[in-house]
Design an enzyme around this catalytic site. Structure first.
Site, PDB file in Angstrom:
ATOM      1  N   SER A   1     -32.887  31.361  -9.863  1.00  0.00           N
ATOM      2  CA  SER A   1     -31.559  31.032  -9.341  1.00  0.00           C
ATOM      3  C   SER A   1     -31.164  31.813  -8.093  1.00  0.00           C
ATOM      4  O   SER A   1     -30.272  31.399  -7.377  1.00  0.00           O
ATOM      5  CB  SER A   1     -30.514  31.232 -10.433  1.00  0.00           C
ATOM      6  OG  SER A   1     -30.598  32.534 -10.951  1.00  0.00           O
TER       7      SER A   1
ATOM      8  N   HIS B   1     -32.159  24.920 -13.380  1.00  0.00           N
ATOM      9  CA  HIS B   1     -31.905  24.537 -11.981  1.00  0.00           C
ATOM     10  C   HIS B   1     -32.907  23.502 -11.446  1.00  0.00           C
ATOM     11  O   HIS B   1     -32.794  23.089 -10.292  1.00  0.00           O
ATOM     12  CB  HIS B   1     -31.947  25.770 -11.064  1.00  0.00           C
ATOM     13  CG  HIS B   1     -30.803  26.702 -11.270  1.00  0.00           C
ATOM     14  ND1 HIS B   1     -29.551  26.472 -10.755  1.00  0.00           N
ATOM     15  CD2 HIS B   1     -30.719  27.862 -11.952  1.00  0.00           C
ATOM     16  CE1 HIS B   1     -28.743  27.468 -11.094  1.00  0.00           C
ATOM     17  NE2 HIS B   1     -29.423  28.324 -11.824  1.00  0.00           N
TER      18      HIS B   1
ATOM     19  N   LYS C   1     -25.503  21.698 -15.232  1.00  0.00           N
ATOM     20  CA  LYS C   1     -25.782  21.794 -13.795  1.00  0.00           C
ATOM     21  C   LYS C   1     -25.900  20.382 -13.205  1.00  0.00           C
ATOM     22  O   LYS C   1     -24.901  19.708 -13.074  1.00  0.00           O
ATOM     23  CB  LYS C   1     -26.972  22.705 -13.578  1.00  0.00           C
ATOM     24  CG  LYS C   1     -26.554  24.141 -13.972  1.00  0.00           C
ATOM     25  CD  LYS C   1     -27.532  25.218 -13.699  1.00  0.00           C
ATOM     26  CE  LYS C   1     -26.854  26.559 -13.927  1.00  0.00           C
ATOM     27  NZ  LYS C   1     -27.501  27.402 -14.916  1.00  0.00           N
TER      28      LYS C   1
HETATM   29  C1  LIG Z   1     -27.166  28.303 -16.036  1.00  0.00           C
HETATM   30  C2  LIG Z   1     -28.384  28.759 -16.708  1.00  0.00           C
HETATM   31  C3  LIG Z   1     -28.457  28.847 -18.098  1.00  0.00           C
HETATM   32  C4  LIG Z   1     -27.265  28.624 -18.980  1.00  0.00           C
HETATM   33  O1  LIG Z   1     -26.978  27.286 -19.112  1.00  0.00           O
HETATM   34  P1  LIG Z   1     -25.554  26.856 -19.678  1.00  0.00           P
HETATM   35  O2  LIG Z   1     -25.814  25.506 -20.240  1.00  0.00           O
HETATM   36  O3  LIG Z   1     -24.591  26.829 -18.538  1.00  0.00           O
HETATM   37  O4  LIG Z   1     -25.170  27.839 -20.736  1.00  0.00           O
HETATM   38  C5  LIG Z   1     -29.664  29.205 -18.672  1.00  0.00           C
HETATM   39  N1  LIG Z   1     -30.744  29.476 -17.898  1.00  0.00           N
HETATM   40  C6  LIG Z   1     -30.696  29.412 -16.563  1.00  0.00           C
HETATM   41  C7  LIG Z   1     -31.923  29.703 -15.762  1.00  0.00           C
HETATM   42  C8  LIG Z   1     -29.517  29.063 -15.920  1.00  0.00           C
HETATM   43  O5  LIG Z   1     -29.470  29.017 -14.592  1.00  0.00           O
END
Ligand SMILES: *Cc1c(COP(=O)(O)O)cnc(C)c1O
Length: 393
Positions: free
Chosen positions: A182, A210, A241
């Protein structure tokens, strides 16, 4: 007399003094590529709503219809009385999208990692992680009784070294990695990881939060990107996302699903998604399948924006996805640039040490399929003008 509460204020004040506290911005209205934050119109460059689905009419309508047919809440955890037909439909649909036997939906991606990871390995086993894995994986790993190994970011020689060290001492081996990282937007070399895992008889777990909706055939994610169907044991992802809703999931074999739903405490002990959420997630998968234009436009925007930033002389690292870092060195540079562009109506936040190395502070930008060329040109002009003013390019 003991004071067990003073720390609340003291710790907060320390964060404020060190400039490490969060100042929450208020989004007034929907999350759209141009939106209103704290009373000002801005171009949104830091949401994860990559495909611009959070306001898609079909997805909103599915949520409204589900409230009318199934109510506002599910009434229970899924294991007891909160498993609705809507949840089952969503999981079957997701399994078809992923071309796997089964999928299991969790309340969030965080709940999926924190609930499942600690169950997959225990005493006498080892979890091997990329050093830059997401915090929800780190928390899942902490909850496990297994030993922990770490390899240098995306470094396959180092992974092989850790595997060789672990080979004779442990029963089961779990290799876990983010699919897309990220902070830099780079992609894990999953093909090579799977090859090593197969050599050592290890299990593989990829968190594609992502990558979902962004990479792979039509946005089907990292397993599709590398053509590894059937060879990754756990593909984990999120609806929060690119899908524009909320919810986590894992996909793989029926054995995985049976195990995960019987063992994950976050799944067993926490209420299931309201009908509107499950129906909206299901509609978001349909949109991904039926409307390839969002994925196509996202990639046109990604390519254009990155190329323009680089031609201005910005260091954009080595991103291969919708996340493009604008690396400006010291923290104070990143803060100054972020403040300046926000004042000019472009919303992107700085990422500072300790999230990234001291000399790699950056502004993190994220593309959206709903940005028009005019939005991108405005944002680019603001970045270039302020980058020059601050002596960064
Ligand atoms: C955003 C994210 C999560 C968490 O996901 P949510 O559904 O928002 O709880 C887990 N792993 C990664 C790599 C993320 O970027």
């Amino acid at each position: 007399m003991r004071d067990s509460k003073a720390f609340l204020k003291q710790e907060y004040e320390r964060l404020v003094n060190e400039n490490l506290d969060w100042h929450l911005k208020v989004l007034e209205g929907p999350s759209t590529p141009r939106c209103t934050i704290d009373g000002r119109d801005v171009i949104m460059l830091c949401s994860n709503n990559y495909l611009n689905l959070s306001n898609h009419p079909k997805i909103k309508q599915a949520a409204i219809d589900a409230i009318k047919s199934h109510g506002a809440g599910s009434g229970s955890v899924r294991a007891i009385a909160g498993n609705m037909d809507i949840h089952e439909v969503l999981e079957a649909h997701l399994a078809r999208l992923k071309d796997v036997e089964a999928a299991l939906v969790y309340q969030t991606g965080f709940a999926a990692n924190a609930g499942l990871v600690p169950q997959l390995v225990g005493a006498g086993d080892i979890i091997i992680s990329d050093e830059l894995n997401h915090g929800s994986i780190i928390d899942g790993v902490r909850l496990s009784k297994a030993d922990k190994g770490v390899y240098a970011h995306n470094d396959m020689a180092d992974l092989e070294r850790v595997l060789n060290d672990a080979d004779k001492d442990f029963k089961r081996i779990l290799i876990i990695t983010d699919g897309v990282f990220s902070m830099d937007g780079d992609i894990a070399p999953l093909d090579k990881i799977v090859k090593l895992a197969e050599e050592f008889g290890a299990m593989t777990y990829v968190d594609d939060a992502h990558g979902e909706g962004v990479i792979g055939d039509g946005g089907r994610g990292i397993v599709s990107h590398f053509g590894l169907e059937g060879r990754v044991d756990v593909e984990m992802g999120t609806f929060s996302k690119a899908f524009g809703v909320v919810g986590g999931y894992v996909s793989g074999t029926q054995d995985l699903k049976n195990f995960a739903l019987n063992k994950s405490r976050t799944w067993l002990l926490s209420g299931s998604h309201p009908p509107a959420v499950a129906a909206a997630c299901n509609a978001a998968i349909s949109v991904l399948e039926d409307e390839p234009q969002h994925h196509k436009t996202l990639w046109e925007n990604i390519r254009y924006f990155k190329a323009q930033l680089e031609s201005m002389g910005f260091d954009c690292g080595h991103s291969d996805t919708a996340i493009t870092p604008v690396i400006v060195g010291e923290s104070k540079n990143a803060k100054a640039l972020s403040d300046a562009i926000i004042a000019d109506g472009v919303f992107a936040l700085p990422i500072l040490f300790p999230m990234v190395a001291k000399d790699k502070a950056r502004i993190r930008t994220m593309m959206n399929a709903g940005h028009t060329r005019e939005d991108l040109d405005t944002a680019l002009e603001v970045l270039e003008r302020n980058g020059k003013k601050l002596g960064l390019i």
